[in-house]
Design a protein around this motif. Structure first.
Motif, PDB file in Angstrom:
ATOM      1  N   GLY A  98       0.833  -1.195   0.000  1.00 45.06           N
ATOM      2  CA  GLY A  98       0.000   0.000   0.000  1.00 45.06           C
ATOM      3  C   GLY A  98       0.865   1.241   0.000  1.00 45.06           C
ATOM      4  N   PRO A  99       0.269   2.408   0.130  1.00 45.39           N
ATOM      5  CA  PRO A  99       1.034   3.653   0.116  1.00 45.39           C
ATOM      6  C   PRO A  99       1.964   3.785   1.319  1.00 45.39           C
ATOM      7  N   GLU A 100       1.624   3.107   2.422  1.00 48.75           N
ATOM      8  CA  GLU A 100       2.509   3.085   3.584  1.00 48.75           C
ATOM      9  C   GLU A 100       2.303   1.793   4.351  1.00 48.75           C
ATOM     10  N   SER A 101       3.299   1.451   5.132  1.00 49.06           N
ATOM     11  CA  SER A 101       3.237   0.257   5.967  1.00 49.06           C
ATOM     12  C   SER A 101       3.714   0.648   7.352  1.00 49.06           C
ATOM     13  N   ARG A 102       3.083   0.074   8.373  1.00 50.20           N
ATOM     14  CA  ARG A 102       3.410   0.431   9.754  1.00 50.20           C
ATOM     15  C   ARG A 102       3.861  -0.793  10.525  1.00 50.20           C
ATOM     16  N   VAL A 103       4.824  -0.593  11.429  1.00 46.89           N
ATOM     17  CA  VAL A 103       5.259  -1.646  12.341  1.00 46.89           C
ATOM     18  C   VAL A 103       5.602  -0.993  13.676  1.00 46.89           C
ATOM     19  N   THR A 104       5.310  -1.703  14.740  1.00 48.27           N
ATOM     20  CA  THR A 104       5.655  -1.238  16.077  1.00 48.27           C
ATOM     21  C   THR A 104       6.518  -2.298  16.741  1.00 48.27           C
ATOM     22  N   PHE A 105       7.735  -1.900  17.122  1.00 50.08           N
ATOM     23  CA  PHE A 105       8.632  -2.753  17.900  1.00 50.08           C
ATOM     24  C   PHE A 105       8.490  -2.329  19.356  1.00 50.08           C
ATOM     25  N   LYS A 106       8.397  -3.305  20.276  1.00 52.00           N
ATOM     26  CA  LYS A 106       8.175  -2.958  21.667  1.00 52.00           C
ATOM     27  C   LYS A 106       9.086  -3.773  22.574  1.00 52.00           C
ATOM     28  N   THR A 107       9.495  -3.140  23.671  1.00 54.82           N
ATOM     29  CA  THR A 107      10.231  -3.784  24.746  1.00 54.82           C
ATOM     30  C   THR A 107       9.695  -3.197  26.041  1.00 54.82           C
ATOM     31  N   ASP A 108      10.159  -3.679  27.164  1.00 56.31           N
ATOM     32  CA  ASP A 108       9.679  -3.155  28.450  1.00 56.31           C
ATOM     33  C   ASP A 108       9.921  -1.650  28.537  1.00 56.31           C
ATOM     34  N   VAL A 112       8.949   1.607  19.570  1.00 58.58           N
ATOM     35  CA  VAL A 112       9.465   2.258  18.370  1.00 58.58           C
ATOM     36  C   VAL A 112       8.441   2.023  17.264  1.00 58.58           C
ATOM     37  N   ARG A 113       7.847   3.137  16.784  1.00 63.40           N
ATOM     38  CA  ARG A 113       6.857   3.062  15.714  1.00 63.40           C
ATOM     39  C   ARG A 113       7.521   3.483  14.415  1.00 63.40           C
ATOM     40  N   VAL A 114       7.318   2.667  13.378  1.00 61.12           N
ATOM     41  CA  VAL A 114       7.944   2.913  12.080  1.00 61.12           C
ATOM     42  C   VAL A 114       6.853   2.957  11.022  1.00 61.12           C
ATOM     43  N   VAL A 115       6.863   4.017  10.231  1.00 57.19           N
ATOM     44  CA  VAL A 115       5.966   4.140   9.086  1.00 57.19           C
ATOM     45  C   VAL A 115       6.855   4.184   7.843  1.00 57.19           C
ATOM     46  N   VAL A 116       6.676   3.200   6.969  1.00 54.01           N
ATOM     47  CA  VAL A 116       7.488   3.114   5.754  1.00 54.01           C
ATOM     48  C   VAL A 116       6.646   3.601   4.586  1.00 54.01           C
ATOM     49  N   HIS A 117       7.248   4.460   3.756  1.00 52.15           N
ATOM     50  CA  HIS A 117       6.578   4.970   2.563  1.00 52.15           C
ATOM     51  C   HIS A 117       7.589   5.041   1.435  1.00 52.15           C
ATOM     52  N   CYS A 118       7.102   5.202   0.226  1.00 52.14           N
ATOM     53  CA  CYS A 118       7.985   5.237  -0.942  1.00 52.14           C
ATOM     54  C   CYS A 118       8.200   6.673  -1.402  1.00 52.14           C
ATOM     55  N   ALA A 119       9.420   6.954  -1.801  1.00 51.35           N
ATOM     56  CA  ALA A 119       9.786   8.228  -2.403  1.00 51.35           C
ATOM     57  C   ALA A 119      10.406   7.916  -3.772  1.00 51.35           C
ATOM     58  N   ALA A 120      10.835   8.930  -4.462  1.00 51.67           N
ATOM     59  CA  ALA A 120      11.407   8.732  -5.793  1.00 51.67           C
ATOM     60  C   ALA A 120      12.654   7.849  -5.758  1.00 51.67           C
ATOM     61  N   ASP A 121      13.415   7.886  -4.651  1.00 57.20           N
ATOM     62  CA  ASP A 121      14.646   7.099  -4.567  1.00 57.20           C
ATOM     63  C   ASP A 121      14.499   5.807  -3.768  1.00 57.20           C
ATOM     64  N   GLY A 122      13.240   5.412  -3.458  1.00 57.32           N
ATOM     65  CA  GLY A 122      13.028   4.141  -2.774  1.00 57.32           C
ATOM     66  C   GLY A 122      12.341   4.323  -1.435  1.00 57.32           C
ATOM     67  N   PRO A 123      12.311   3.250  -0.633  1.00 55.72           N
ATOM     68  CA  PRO A 123      11.591   3.307   0.632  1.00 55.72           C
ATOM     69  C   PRO A 123      12.305   4.160   1.683  1.00 55.72           C
ATOM     70  N   HIS A 124      11.491   4.828   2.502  1.00 55.22           N
ATOM     71  CA  HIS A 124      11.985   5.642   3.602  1.00 55.22           C
ATOM     72  C   HIS A 124      11.162   5.331   4.845  1.00 55.22           C
ATOM     73  N   ALA A 125      11.747   5.556   6.007  1.00 54.48           N
ATOM     74  CA  ALA A 125      11.054   5.285   7.259  1.00 54.48           C
ATOM     75  C   ALA A 125      10.945   6.534   8.095  1.00 54.48           C
ATOM     76  N   ASP A 126       9.744   6.768   8.631  1.00 59.43           N
ATOM     77  CA  ASP A 126       9.516   7.790   9.655  1.00 59.43           C
ATOM     78  C   ASP A 126       9.484   7.043  10.977  1.00 59.43           C
ATOM     79  N   ILE A 127      10.378   7.409  11.904  1.00 54.74           N
ATOM     80  CA  ILE A 127      10.558   6.658  13.140  1.00 54.74           C
ATOM     81  C   ILE A 127      10.163   7.527  14.319  1.00 54.74           C
ATOM     82  N   THR A 128       9.324   6.952  15.198  1.00 55.03           N
ATOM     83  CA  THR A 128       8.931   7.622  16.419  1.00 55.03           C
ATOM     84  C   THR A 128       9.309   6.722  17.593  1.00 55.03           C
ATOM     85  N   VAL A 129      10.122   7.255  18.503  1.00 57.05           N
ATOM     86  CA  VAL A 129      10.549   6.484  19.675  1.00 57.05           C
ATOM     87  C   VAL A 129       9.771   7.003  20.878  1.00 57.05           C
ATOM     88  N   GLY A 130       9.122   6.100  21.591  1.00 60.45           N
ATOM     89  CA  GLY A 130       8.326   6.531  22.729  1.00 60.45           C
ATOM     90  C   GLY A 130       8.409   5.583  23.878  1.00 60.45           C
TER      91      GLY A 130
END
Length: 130
Positions: A98-108, A112-130
């Motif tokens: 799809g236009p974006e893909s989401r994954v959440t990695f978790k520990t105690d 870490v939330r990651v949103v992957v999207h496509c740009a002209a030069d390939g995939p990029h990730a927007d990362i949010t650490v909480g």
């Protein structure tokens, strides 16, 4: 007479061993030179650019929570592999193309939330650490 045959056999064996050793050392030196030239490059040649991956090629997007391997087909992102970092696990993942893909990695205590999207030069990730 019998002792002379043994002496002759030992001399012949020693000569053959020496010849094979010299040939082997010569081949080893040639192999070493070939490997050094291929890794260092030809000193007379100018610099060459390393090929860059095409926009559709999968890339590794590294995050503090883990790695995401994703590729793009036009504006559609496709997550191919998820690898949580040590101590993390995959809490949630949307791997459907799809236009974006989401994954959440978790520990105690960390997420870490990651949103992957496509740009002209390939995939990029927007990362949010909480």
């Amino acid at each position: 007479m019998r002792g002379a045959r043994w002496v002759l056999a030992i001399v012949a064996w020693t000569g053959c061993t020496a010849a094979l050793s010299v040939f082997g050392l010569d081949r080893a030196a040639a192999l070493r030179d070939t490997l050094l030239t291929s890794t260092r490059g030809d000193p007379g040649a100018g610099p060459t650019a390393s090929p860059s991956p095409s926009p559709g090629s999968p890339v590794i997007l590294r995050t503090p929570g883990g790695n995401v391997i994703a590729g793009c087909a036009g504006d559609q992102v496709r997550v191919q592999y998820l690898s949580p970092a040590a101590g993390f696990h995959i809490e949630n993942a949307d791997r459907a193309p799809g236009p974006e893909s989401r994954v959440t990695f978790k520990t105690d205590g960390h997420e870490v939330r990651v949103v992957v999207h496509c740009a002209a030069d390939g995939p990029h990730a927007d990362i949010t650490v909480g």
